[in-house]
Design a protein around this motif. Structure first.
Motif, short mmCIF file in Angstrom:
data_model
loop_
_atom_site.label_atom_id
_atom_site.label_comp_id
_atom_site.label_asym_id
_atom_site.label_seq_id
_atom_site.Cartn_x
_atom_site.Cartn_y
_atom_site.Cartn_z
N PRO A 29 -25.17 25.87 21.58
CA PRO A 29 -24.22 26.83 21.01
C PRO A 29 -24.35 26.87 19.49
CG PRO A 29 -23.09 24.79 21.57
CD PRO A 29 -24.49 24.66 22.10
N LYS A 30 -24.07 28.02 18.92
CA LYS A 30 -24.09 28.16 17.45
C LYS A 30 -22.71 27.87 16.88
CE LYS A 30 -28.38 29.65 17.22
NZ LYS A 30 -28.69 29.69 18.66
N ARG A 31 -21.68 27.93 17.75
CA ARG A 31 -20.32 27.64 17.32
C ARG A 31 -19.71 26.59 18.24
NH1 ARG A 31 -17.64 31.70 18.77
NH2 ARG A 31 -19.29 33.04 19.62
N ILE A 84 -16.96 24.62 20.60
CA ILE A 84 -15.99 25.04 21.60
C ILE A 84 -14.58 24.87 21.03
CG2 ILE A 84 -17.51 24.48 23.53
CD1 ILE A 84 -15.96 21.88 23.90
N ALA A 107 -20.84 29.98 28.12
CA ALA A 107 -21.11 31.17 27.29
C ALA A 107 -19.94 31.39 26.34
CB ALA A 107 -21.31 32.39 28.18
N GLU A 128 -23.23 32.20 34.46
CA GLU A 128 -22.62 31.92 33.15
C GLU A 128 -21.11 31.76 33.32
OE1 GLU A 128 -23.81 34.95 30.39
OE2 GLU A 128 -25.68 33.90 29.89
N ILE A 131 -24.32 23.06 28.66
CA ILE A 131 -24.03 23.61 27.32
C ILE A 131 -25.36 23.65 26.59
CG2 ILE A 131 -22.72 23.34 25.20
CD1 ILE A 131 -20.67 21.70 26.75
N ASN A 170 -17.48 31.64 30.92
CA ASN A 170 -16.79 31.77 29.64
C ASN A 170 -15.39 31.17 29.79
OD1 ASN A 170 -15.40 32.60 27.30
ND2 ASN A 170 -16.72 34.40 27.09
N HIS A 227 -20.34 31.18 22.80
CA HIS A 227 -20.53 30.51 21.51
C HIS A 227 -21.96 30.72 21.01
CE1 HIS A 227 -17.84 28.34 24.26
NE2 HIS A 227 -17.00 28.30 23.24
N ASP A 228 -22.55 31.85 21.39
CA ASP A 228 -23.95 32.16 21.05
C ASP A 228 -24.91 31.11 21.61
OD1 ASP A 228 -23.28 34.52 19.70
OD2 ASP A 228 -22.94 33.44 17.82
N GLU A 229 -24.63 30.63 22.82
CA GLU A 229 -25.57 29.73 23.48
C GLU A 229 -26.82 30.50 23.90
OE1 GLU A 229 -21.41 28.21 24.48
OE2 GLU A 229 -22.41 30.15 24.44
#
Length: 490
Positions: free
Chosen positions: A237-239, A241, A190, A216, A234, A218, A192-194
């Motif tokens: 994600p939108k971003r 790691i 979590a 989850e 994973i 982080n 990273h906008d997963e």
């Protein structure tokens, strides 16, 4: 000596021979029945194929002393194995385990006894088939596929030259797992906008049915991946790691940790540098694309991104049960993948230390269309199959395993309700047990089963062998008859 005396002498010797033969039968038949009744067998194999190791005996004795019982459901009648030479090692091993009261074997035919099958697998989550085992103790349940009992070595002509019998290591390991009641946890990254775990409640419930927890994680706030983490997921994600997170995950995999990476297409200009580095450690590259099907007969409801695909049989040496229950000739369910990106193989310096294979791929009618990322002037790729899922085993780092999927939609609640995506979802669930259950190792060595063969390289050699194995016994018999004829009236 007159003829009457000779005749009388021959009769006495003949009578004595018959008496001795009858005595041998009279002794051997009861002895055979007695040994069969008391079930005494002697293991004459060079590696004690049919005898349990001291490790197993000590553990079973310990469970017996504690009055612990493990219910072991076997989806085949034990008596059906008795006369099958191919299953003799499994049959004898099960009999040896049955001698201990802690091993409660419940064998049944799922075709003639569907009620028992429904009782042990009410929701169908274990994907059971004939020959499989289910170990149960105090609410903990583990499925052991029957396909794992042997691994085979083939020659260049696809003929079996040797086999490794692996059942004892699995049986004892699975018993220990359900008795100890350990609840391994699948952690979902979590931060990273997963896809959040709250959108995967059905998946979490399925994992619970398999006796796995789901949490989850982080890594921007946690110092390391927890010790009870059996697999790190994973999910889209939108971003990317961070460098710090990358180092933590890398350390986890270097110690034999397992990863499941699901990367749905993303139209942003984000470059997942660290995630790409993670994948490259396993010699996998990730495309910034989305795959679409150009053949209208191979996608659903005019949605070019819900593609008909093929599940590929995994390497039997290491993929064992990863795909065996999902192949078209087994479950007869067409495989569709949702909105997905593709992957490719990187032939890095460590490639020879990895075992890698494709799990899901399209037909040549699908094409890869550039999508997201920062690549300048990208070109579509078509006319060749697109790889949507792969697996890798890193033998150099404690058999760390990686599964990649080009989409995460099928593990969400919405995707799980879509019948089109049942096979990718089942493959994901199977990959969880494949990754973790293979670590239930009691360090009991596999038992080699050799297959004798005789190679004849020429007609001359064949003639010599015929003379030895056929001619010589005939010659001995002929000499015996000749001696008897000459001495019968002596």
């Amino acid at each position: 000596m007159d003829k009457a005396s000779i005749t009388a002498k021959n009769k006495r010797f003949t009578a004595l021979a018959w008496i001795l033969a009858i005595l041998v039968l009279a002794v051997s038949i009861p002895l055979n029945l007695i040994f069969e009744r008391i079930n005494v067998n002697f293991d004459m194999t060079p590696n004690s194929m049919y005898t349990l190791t001291d490790t197993t005996k000590e553990y079973l004795d310990e469970l017996d002393a504690k009055n612990v019982t493990v219910d072991v459901y076997f989806l085949t009648k034990l008596k059906d194995l008795e006369g099958d030479l191919e299953c003799l090692a499994l049959y004898r091993t099960l009999l040896a385990y049955k001698e201990h009261k802690c091993f409660n074997l419940i064998d049944f035919d799922p075709d003639t006894d569907p009620q028992t099958l429904r009782e042990i697998n009410p929701d169908g989550v274990f994907n059971l088939s004939a020959g499989d085992f289910l170990f149960s103790c105090n609410g903990m349940v583990k499925r052991l596929p029957g396909t794992l009992m042997y691994t085979y070595q083939l020659d260049e002509n696809e003929q079996i030259v040797s086999a490794e019998f692996r059942a004892e290591n699995y049986f004892t390991g699975y018993m220990k797992s359900v008795v100890d009641g350990e609840m391994p946890t699948v952690y979902f990254l979590a931060g990273h906008d997963e896809v959040p775990l709250s959108d995967m409640t059905q998946l979490a419930a399925n994992l619970g049915n398999y006796n796995y927890g789901a949490k989850e994680l982080n890594l921007m706030t946690d110092t390391a991946i927890p010790a009870d983490c059996c697999i790190l997921v994973i999910a889209s994600p939108k971003r990317d790691i961070t460098d710090v997170e990358y180092k933590k995950i890398l350390a986890y995999t270097r110690e034999g940790g397992h990863l499941s990476v699901l990367m749905s297409p993303n139209d942003s200009k984000t470059v997942f540098r660290n995630i790409e580095m993670l994948l490259s450690n396993y010699c996998i590259g990730m495309n910034y694309d989305r795959v679409e099907e150009t053949d209208a007969n191979r996608h659903s409801h005019k949605d070019v991104y819900a593609m008909m695909c093929d599940i590929i049989q995994a390497n039997t040496e290491t993929g064992e049960d990863l795909t065996s229950a999902l192949l078209p000739n087994v479950n007869n369910i067409v495989t569709y993948m949702p909105y997905s990106r593709s992957f490719y193989t990187i032939y890095g310096t460590n490639y020879g230390k990895l075992t890698a294979d494709t799990l899901i791929r399209t037909q040549t009618t699908a094409k890869s269309v550039p999508y997201g990322g920062t690549l300048l002037d990208p070109e579509p790729v078509e006319g060749q199959p697109q790889v949507l899922s792969m697996y890798v085993i890193d033998k150099e780092h404690n058999n760390s395993k990686l599964i990649v999927f080009g989409s995460s939609e099928f593990i969400t609640d919405a995707g799980a309700r879509n019948a089109y995506f049942i096979n990718p979802l089942q493959l994901f669930l199977t990959s969880i047990t494949w990754m973790y259950d293979s670590d239930l190792d009691m360090n009991i060595q596999d038992k080699a089963r050799s297959f004798d063969s005789l190679n004849v390289n020429s007609s001359t050699e064949a003639s010599v062998l015929i003379a030895i194995f056929v001619g010589f016994p005939i010659l001995v018999a002929a000499i015996g008859i000749l001696v008897w004829l000459r001495r019968r009236n002596a």
